[in-house]
Design an enzyme around this catalytic site. Sequence first.
Site, PDB file in Angstrom:
ATOM      1  N   LYS A  93       0.949  -1.113  -0.109  1.00  0.00           N
ATOM      2  CA  LYS A  93      -0.136  -0.353  -0.074  1.00  0.00           C
ATOM      3  C   LYS A  93       1.377   1.608   0.175  1.00  0.00           C
ATOM      4  O   LYS A  93       0.827   1.948  -0.743  1.00  0.00           O
ATOM      5  CB  LYS A  93      -0.955  -0.079   1.402  1.00  0.00           C
ATOM      6  CG  LYS A  93      -1.950   1.399   1.169  1.00  0.00           C
ATOM      7  CD  LYS A  93      -2.865   1.776   2.642  1.00  0.00           C
ATOM      8  CE  LYS A  93      -4.190   0.334   2.587  1.00  0.00           C
ATOM      9  NZ  LYS A  93      -4.962   0.771   1.767  1.00  0.00           N
TER      10      LYS A  93
ATOM     11  N   ARG B 156      -3.575   2.376   9.015  1.00  0.00           N
ATOM     12  CA  ARG B 156      -3.707   0.674   8.422  1.00  0.00           C
ATOM     13  C   ARG B 156      -2.202  -0.367   8.083  1.00  0.00           C
ATOM     14  O   ARG B 156      -1.138   1.055   8.013  1.00  0.00           O
ATOM     15  CB  ARG B 156      -4.105   1.407   6.576  1.00  0.00           C
ATOM     16  CG  ARG B 156      -5.621   2.483   6.183  1.00  0.00           C
ATOM     17  CD  ARG B 156      -5.762   2.342   4.517  1.00  0.00           C
ATOM     18  NE  ARG B 156      -6.391   3.151   4.568  1.00  0.00           N
ATOM     19  CZ  ARG B 156      -7.870   3.415   4.293  1.00  0.00           C
ATOM     20  NH1 ARG B 156      -8.708   1.929   4.046  1.00  0.00           N
ATOM     21  NH2 ARG B 156      -8.603   4.577   3.974  1.00  0.00           N
TER      22      ARG B 156
ATOM     23  N   GLY C 273      -8.192  -7.735   4.458  1.00  0.00           N
ATOM     24  CA  GLY C 273      -8.876  -7.307   5.821  1.00  0.00           C
ATOM     25  C   GLY C 273      -7.608  -8.398   7.046  1.00  0.00           C
ATOM     26  O   GLY C 273      -8.836  -8.491   7.654  1.00  0.00           O
TER      27      GLY C 273
ATOM     28  N   MET D 135      -5.276  -7.537   8.265  1.00  0.00           N
ATOM     29  CA  MET D 135      -4.673  -6.944   9.059  1.00  0.00           C
ATOM     30  C   MET D 135      -5.506  -5.451   9.892  1.00  0.00           C
ATOM     31  O   MET D 135      -6.650  -5.561   9.312  1.00  0.00           O
ATOM     32  CB  MET D 135      -3.817  -6.772   9.284  1.00  0.00           C
ATOM     33  CG  MET D 135      -2.662  -7.272   9.515  1.00  0.00           C
ATOM     34  SD  MET D 135      -0.695  -7.522   9.000  1.00  0.00           S
ATOM     35  CE  MET D 135      -1.490  -6.694   7.744  1.00  0.00           C
TER      36      MET D 135
ATOM     37  N   ARG E 224      -2.503  -1.864  -6.043  1.00  0.00           N
ATOM     38  CA  ARG E 224      -1.772  -2.197  -6.076  1.00  0.00           C
ATOM     39  C   ARG E 224      -1.857  -3.244  -7.592  1.00  0.00           C
ATOM     40  O   ARG E 224      -3.127  -3.258  -8.509  1.00  0.00           O
ATOM     41  CB  ARG E 224      -1.945  -3.191  -4.466  1.00  0.00           C
ATOM     42  CG  ARG E 224      -2.774  -3.670  -4.545  1.00  0.00           C
ATOM     43  CD  ARG E 224      -3.431  -3.838  -2.868  1.00  0.00           C
ATOM     44  NE  ARG E 224      -4.702  -4.348  -3.062  1.00  0.00           N
ATOM     45  CZ  ARG E 224      -5.377  -4.859  -2.296  1.00  0.00           C
ATOM     46  NH1 ARG E 224      -4.791  -4.792  -0.952  1.00  0.00           N
ATOM     47  NH2 ARG E 224      -6.973  -5.105  -1.472  1.00  0.00           N
TER      48      ARG E 224
ATOM     49  N   HIS F 180     -14.718  -9.321   1.184  1.00  0.00           N
ATOM     50  CA  HIS F 180     -13.570 -10.234   1.163  1.00  0.00           C
ATOM     51  C   HIS F 180     -14.048 -11.884   0.520  1.00  0.00           C
ATOM     52  O   HIS F 180     -13.006 -12.146  -0.045  1.00  0.00           O
ATOM     53  CB  HIS F 180     -13.446  -9.983   2.856  1.00  0.00           C
ATOM     54  CG  HIS F 180     -12.691 -11.442   3.114  1.00  0.00           C
ATOM     55  ND1 HIS F 180     -13.463 -12.523   3.183  1.00  0.00           N
ATOM     56  CD2 HIS F 180     -12.141 -11.457   3.641  1.00  0.00           C
ATOM     57  CE1 HIS F 180     -12.097 -13.025   3.518  1.00  0.00           C
ATOM     58  NE2 HIS F 180     -11.295 -12.439   3.796  1.00  0.00           N
TER      59      HIS F 180
ATOM     60  N   SER G 258      12.913 -42.705 -13.558  1.00  0.00           N
ATOM     61  CA  SER G 258      11.922 -43.013 -13.475  1.00  0.00           C
ATOM     62  C   SER G 258      11.965 -42.731 -12.118  1.00  0.00           C
ATOM     63  O   SER G 258      11.969 -42.784 -11.146  1.00  0.00           O
ATOM     64  CB  SER G 258      11.095 -42.690 -14.041  1.00  0.00           C
ATOM     65  OG  SER G 258       9.765 -42.250 -13.777  1.00  0.00           O
TER      66      SER G 258
ATOM     67  N   CYS H 130       7.659 -39.428 -12.026  1.00  0.00           N
ATOM     68  CA  CYS H 130       6.505 -40.029 -12.783  1.00  0.00           C
ATOM     69  C   CYS H 130       5.292 -40.149 -11.795  1.00  0.00           C
ATOM     70  O   CYS H 130       4.008 -40.441 -11.817  1.00  0.00           O
ATOM     71  CB  CYS H 130       5.852 -41.072 -13.560  1.00  0.00           C
ATOM     72  SG  CYS H 130       6.745 -42.668 -12.511  1.00  0.00           S
TER      73      CYS H 130
ATOM     74  N   TYR I 211      12.252 -35.164 -18.772  1.00  0.00           N
ATOM     75  CA  TYR I 211      10.745 -34.717 -18.567  1.00  0.00           C
ATOM     76  C   TYR I 211       9.801 -35.032 -17.223  1.00  0.00           C
ATOM     77  O   TYR I 211      10.721 -35.695 -16.555  1.00  0.00           O
ATOM     78  CB  TYR I 211       9.840 -35.885 -19.507  1.00  0.00           C
ATOM     79  CG  TYR I 211      10.523 -37.584 -18.816  1.00  0.00           C
ATOM     80  CD1 TYR I 211       9.011 -37.736 -18.088  1.00  0.00           C
ATOM     81  CD2 TYR I 211      11.044 -38.451 -19.603  1.00  0.00           C
ATOM     82  CE1 TYR I 211       8.998 -39.163 -18.007  1.00  0.00           C
ATOM     83  CE2 TYR I 211      11.273 -39.513 -19.027  1.00  0.00           C
ATOM     84  CZ  TYR I 211      10.155 -40.195 -18.069  1.00  0.00           C
ATOM     85  OH  TYR I 211      10.097 -41.313 -17.706  1.00  0.00           O
TER      86      TYR I 211
END
Lengths: 911, 911
Positions: free
Chosen positions: A22, A92, A101, A103, A342, A464, A795, A862, A882
């Site tokens: 902020k 704030r 929300g 804090m 923000r 919220h 693998s 895997c 992979y």
Amino acid sequence: MTKYVYEFHEGNGKMRELLGGKGAGLAEMTNLGISVPPGFTLTTDICTYYYEHGQSYPAELETEVKAALAEVERVMGRKFGDPNNPLLFSVRSGARASMPGMMDTILNLGLNDKTVEGLAQITGNPRFAWDSYRRFVTMYGDVVLGLKPTSKTEEDPFEVILERVKQEAGAPFDTDLSTQDLQRLVKLYKDEIKQKLGLDFPEDVHQQLWGAIGAVFGSWMNDRAIAYRKLYEIPASWGTACNVQTMVFGNRGETSGTGVGFTRDPALGTNQMYGEFLMNAQGEDVVAGIRTPRPISELAIAMPDSYKQLVEIRDKLESHFRDMQDFEFTIEEDKLWMLQTRTGKRHPFAAARMAVDMEAEGLISEKEAVLRPEADGMAAFLAPIFDSKAKAQAIKDGNLLAEGLPAGPGGAFGRVVFNATDAEAWKARGEKVLLIRKFTSPEDIRGMDAAQGILTAQGGMTSHAALVARQMGKVCIVGCAALNIDYEKAEMVVNNHIIKEGDWLSIDGFTAEVILGQLPTTPSEVLQVFAGQRKAEDSKTYQQFIKLITWADKYRRLEVWTNADTPKQAEQAVQLGAQGIGLCRTEHMFFEGDRIHYVRRMILSDTKEEREEALAFLFPMQKQDFIGLYKAMKGFPVTIRLLDPPLHEFLPSREALKPEAFKEKVSQIAKELGVTEEVIEERIEALHESNPMLGHRGCRLGVTFPEISQMQIRAIIEAACEVAKEGLPVQPDIMIPVVGTVQEMKYFAEMSRRIADEIIARYGVELHYLVGTMIELPRACVVADKIAQYAEFFSFGTNDLTQTACGISRDDTKGFMAAYVEKEIFASDPFQKLDREGVGELMKMAVSKGKATRPDLQIGICGEHGGEPTSVEFCHTIGLDYVSCSPLRLPVARLAAAQAALKEALGEKEK
Amino acid sequence: MTKYVYEFHEGNGKMRELLGGKGAGLAEMTNLGISVPPGFTLTTDICTYYYEHGQSYPAELETEVKAALAEVERVMGRKFGDPNNPLLFSVRSGARASMPGMMDTILNLGLNDKTVEGLAQITGNPRFAWDSYRRFVTMYGDVVLGLKPTSKTEEDPFEVILERVKQEAGAPFDTDLSTQDLQRLVKLYKDEIKQKLGLDFPEDVHQQLWGAIGAVFGSWMNDRAIAYRKLYEIPASWGTACNVQTMVFGNRGETSGTGVGFTRDPALGTNQMYGEFLMNAQGEDVVAGIRTPRPISELAIAMPDSYKQLVEIRDKLESHFRDMQDFEFTIEEDKLWMLQTRTGKRHPFAAARMAVDMEAEGLISEKEAVLRPEADGMAAFLAPIFDSKAKAQAIKDGNLLAEGLPAGPGGAFGRVVFNATDAEAWKARGEKVLLIRKFTSPEDIRGMDAAQGILTAQGGMTSHAALVARQMGKVCIVGCAALNIDYEKAEMVVNNHIIKEGDWLSIDGFTAEVILGQLPTTPSEVLQVFAGQRKAEDSKTYQQFIKLITWADKYRRLEVWTNADTPKQAEQAVQLGAQGIGLCRTEHMFFEGDRIHYVRRMILSDTKEEREEALAFLFPMQKQDFIGLYKAMKGFPVTIRLLDPPLHEFLPSREALKPEAFKEKVSQIAKELGVTEEVIEERIEALHESNPMLGHRGCRLGVTFPEISQMQIRAIIEAACEVAKEGLPVQPDIMIPVVGTVQEMKYFAEMSRRIADEIIARYGVELHYLVGTMIELPRACVVADKIAQYAEFFSFGTNDLTQTACGISRDDTKGFMAAYVEKEIFASDPFQKLDREGVGELMKMAVSKGKATRPDLQIGICGEHGGEPTSVEFCHTIGLDYVSCSPLRLPVARLAAAQAALKEALGEKEK
């Protein structure tokens, strides 16, 4: 000397770590020439200092705050605590990462019995002044002094008094209260504080300010904030900053107002300003979600000038920050002030779509578009949606209960619960739930996380509920005013329907429709296009998906394979980008149709001959399975794992079944196999294991019953030869499970090659195949150099490797895993995110030892980690070839792999 | 060019690898001037070549054999195959390590229808010549041509013919057969071979020789030899040599004989020549154990000259080889020939006693005395013996069945079985068995291994049964002629008692008494001295034990600690040399007396408060336990592990109990705790785990229920403070189990130190304590550097580390471990001998990482490997500070530790 206090014009947008999000945003806007009420930021360093020094401040802080205050007084030409011309502040919190929300915030600070009169005088509006005062007393009383409900069922004490005064005054709404009513409220509030807490409300404005600062820093360690940080993995060490800013008032009458917005739609990603406002209100009224605000487009009519300014600022912010912003504004008597900007949180689905759009708009580069969305969000493109026909029918049948605002896309159904604790508890016992609240608050986040979807009666798109749901990627509808919720009865009345706790409900997060019952779902738009049920050109979503994932493929080094056992899965996987099958679990095939009959016959065999006879029945079936898989994979490698689970998994379990059910199952199998029940029970007894995870399974089965492995190897290779004979490309790879010693690998490699080469010669085809192993035991990592003498590929089976390395059975974590994550013994569940420090170290050892022996060793993963972004990144880092994951996780893996490659390149550039 | 054939005088005793043990011994004796029948050795290289080249020989072999043959012919002045003056040979295998009776031997080779007449003529003894011939045909027919019984029940075909001829001739013994009978036998044997195998018996002596050589090399890979090598871990790659030696005859009448002996008593270790001989017999008659020979002392009367020569040779051999030798000799018409010498196998108990004696005699050094006995043998000094009073009573009651020859010391009882297969099978289902045979043969070794003890009707102290039993350290009686065994009925008649399969019998290997029933046992002599029940000066065994172990203590670097849970165990351990307790399992204390009641109350608690209430009852008991332990350990460190097993181990198990027993137990506990059965069952259900080994146990319990750990830590430290207050030395160490992460270690180290320091301050005593951890998870090894930040000691829990590293549950190996050892996937069971390559590598990692962080980190091992010699050696090698084992394994560990240190010093010297 450390500087602890920054006036807004002294900071900038890059100082998030020090000033918080902020503070940095306010500084950047100030420097951009956007009108921001002047103020200053107390840095996050103070928060750190505060907790490291027994909740005290650095000595120099008071002087710095004084100086900054004086400067604001100078600019504004008013004085803090001046009874004639009072300057008021908001205080704030503002951490580095947004924690909506979580804090505390105090508004209208600086009002007392004297300054309220000054405010009344200079504004010429005593009612406004007293309304501001009573709001301040409420917030300060709650947040700083701590007058809160003492239990979940108790109502807020300030609310109780307000309701009483409203009733006595015959005022249905707050706005109907007179100045006298408000004066009386202030007195009653102060009396309540005195009575309940034994405290006098502070008249001294400096005492007020330091109280508020203390509350802000203190709120960093409140339970909600801690829980939130845990969920989003924000380190406690970051700390919060504290912003002290001149108050501007959106509640000074009909030329005032306040609102919040996003520069784009944070739920669906569409490129249009999105937000809400309330006339004659203060900011907290919007964010708290208590009053349902009006869509921002209506501001154009209500206050056209301000709207025009806002649109200009929106464009300025987007082009300056090159990302979607979430902002707050207040209009005080027609003057627009920006209070916050923000980077806005967005639904993962929106994030991906937005990235594609922004690239097209030239706002960001292709690489940035690939890097920006969370890779996990790609799963949203594939998540099921409601079946449109079924929904139409449901609506026709009168099952459409209500509509709200769409805050999180997707289709979700579940059983209704009315509080977060229940949501958690029901989830824990395996229920799907929808969490329904009047509005949500930070206490609810765990419950929100547990729910399939969230539905609120109040609040808008920036409430919220909407914010958190979007961030979690949850289906969500907010502001559904038709819900009449009675928490005590645990039910709600909606347009004459009574919905009780436990009832089934469906919510459509695209259309914001609330529908009775469980609506059937259908594949997502993207999958419909793949399945030929929808045209590509009709689906913008599909086009965006393809664009993003195609970009990703340009940048990734890791190949992306899939875990698939059937041709159908394999086909879908290829559509979703699979470049091979990394894991085909042959045991899955053993359960299909009447095969289990032969499998059981094999298990009940007493001799090799009997076993071979049963296997002879299974052989042609397995062979057909493999032919199907090979054809579906069109020449991509198909890695087939030999039988892995302990044999008792194919017989009824005395532990898993109730005694009668067990008896019945045994009796049925006995009949099928033509043996006595005793025979079955004895075999079950003989095969019982104390720790089946560490028992007679994997390649150990093949050492004791080589004929099983031989049958499978034959099926794998004969199938491949037949496909090759048809002139089709095919690449079968044989994978040996649970190898811990080079001797095991040698045994199976030799067996495989002997059988395979004989078959290939017989068929007279050219066939390339590999023999390799799962690396899923710590011992295998330790002797990987030796194993690589006989294994052509590794693998990583990270599920089992995590179990054995950490000594934790995945099935038995219920007793402690929550406590472990809670107490930060594990940063996260190692079965979800790969444990780099432990398991990862073993993997690195295996990679380096394996490659030392065989430089061209093919290495993949895997385990289920193969579809989890941070784990994919790790696999990239340690140089795997992979990752293999379930088909629907492929887009996640592709994007994560690209992001890993791009981040690595960025990191190298930085060096 | 490789030399493949060595005449005896060309070799020497150090060439065991090339010439095998027998060949090297013959060469060495030849060079010592001892009379050895001339001959030559085909090297082990040929054996290797043979198996690497499809069972064929090197090209040059034939020439070399021819040359060696010619040289022997020259020395002996006879010719191989000469009808007038024939030279005969024995052909025997001889591997680097002795493998008694495992491989094949041919005697009298070179006889045919012509040379037999020549032999008759030059010996003037046609009966002897034909007896030799018929023996040769039998051996050759069996070993080279392969005419054997086709099933276990079928009798030997040569034996059948022999019995028939004896019956027809009215000859009760072989010696009663006339020359004509023997001639008929040869013919009948050859006919049988022709009929059964379609082969003509070879008349060509060279064909005979190559056939015999082929049989010897071929026998290296027969099943018995493979099984034997497995048991004694002899690599197949060593190969065998083949000795071709001039025949001398012990069966040329009453001035001839043959015998075998040991330079000392191989069962008890006493320093006196020990052996047996048979008049007028060939060597195989003694070794095979078919005829019971006479004690060697009687040779002094029978052939005083030969006996005197033998005593001289015995002394020569002992002083030359500086170790007990096992030898074979033949007396041919009063001339003594030595046929074999080698280091003799001895009972581990004898090995230790002998080493002490030899040092006293000046034959070997103290270090050699320490190095020589297998460390495992020290356990024999502590093995229980029969209670002398009970035995006396049993004898008085008429339960003494018979007496034989003592071939393996100790007392053993078990249920009677009459064949090796049964012994294995009964053992597998948990029975203790005694294996009773007329005589044993190499096929029986697995069964002998499975038995508590071995009893044979025939054979002497050097028979197969005696030899193998000694090597295995088994209790054994041989030559118990009173046994009248009927294999078919599976019973035996002994002095009018009928003993059936399954009956209980006891055998005393010191006194060779066979006693009916199960005799109660009593502690060994050594333990009786420790317990004050016998005077040290009355027990030579005790004195030897103390001498050897005291020497060992001079050389070892490793400390030797013990795993003990009670003061009684601790006291015994201190007597046996324990320098600390490496592992006290607190959960063992939880089962004592009525404690389990409070443990269950704790487990059934729903709240922390209830749990704490139950723990408050346990606290004073645990504290008293620890006080007892500390006092018993007299200031040595006492390492106490916090509660380790999952809580369900304290409740009845649905899997372990039959349904009714489970119900009953639950009902009883419910009554005791005053709750319903449902409550108990629900808790059992809730605590059930799929893989308890990897479940909610170890420090995980303490994370979720810190109050349990806190109670234990308090008890540990308060107990120590009270002991310290009494002015007694005390060193408590707190050990945290199943640690996998540094966060766990930190959590418990901080908890421990906080509690401990507070208590110590309160008591106002000086108290040194350590906080450390078991290292029993692979992950702990990987992050050992981090864990060592908070741990002051590591103790390897190699049981669990082996389970997790190898992914093998110790309780679930039944299905595959035998196959794994069989197929050489594991060299040995990793739960018995530490798996150096896998688990050992992880340990090395943990040691090096741990010491990097904390150079003075104390490191030990408390898994069961701590009492196993090869594992102790490994622990020495990687630099541990101590090994901890059960009290009765302490002498083994002490000797093994000394041997490891001495071997290391020798190795360094060699470098």
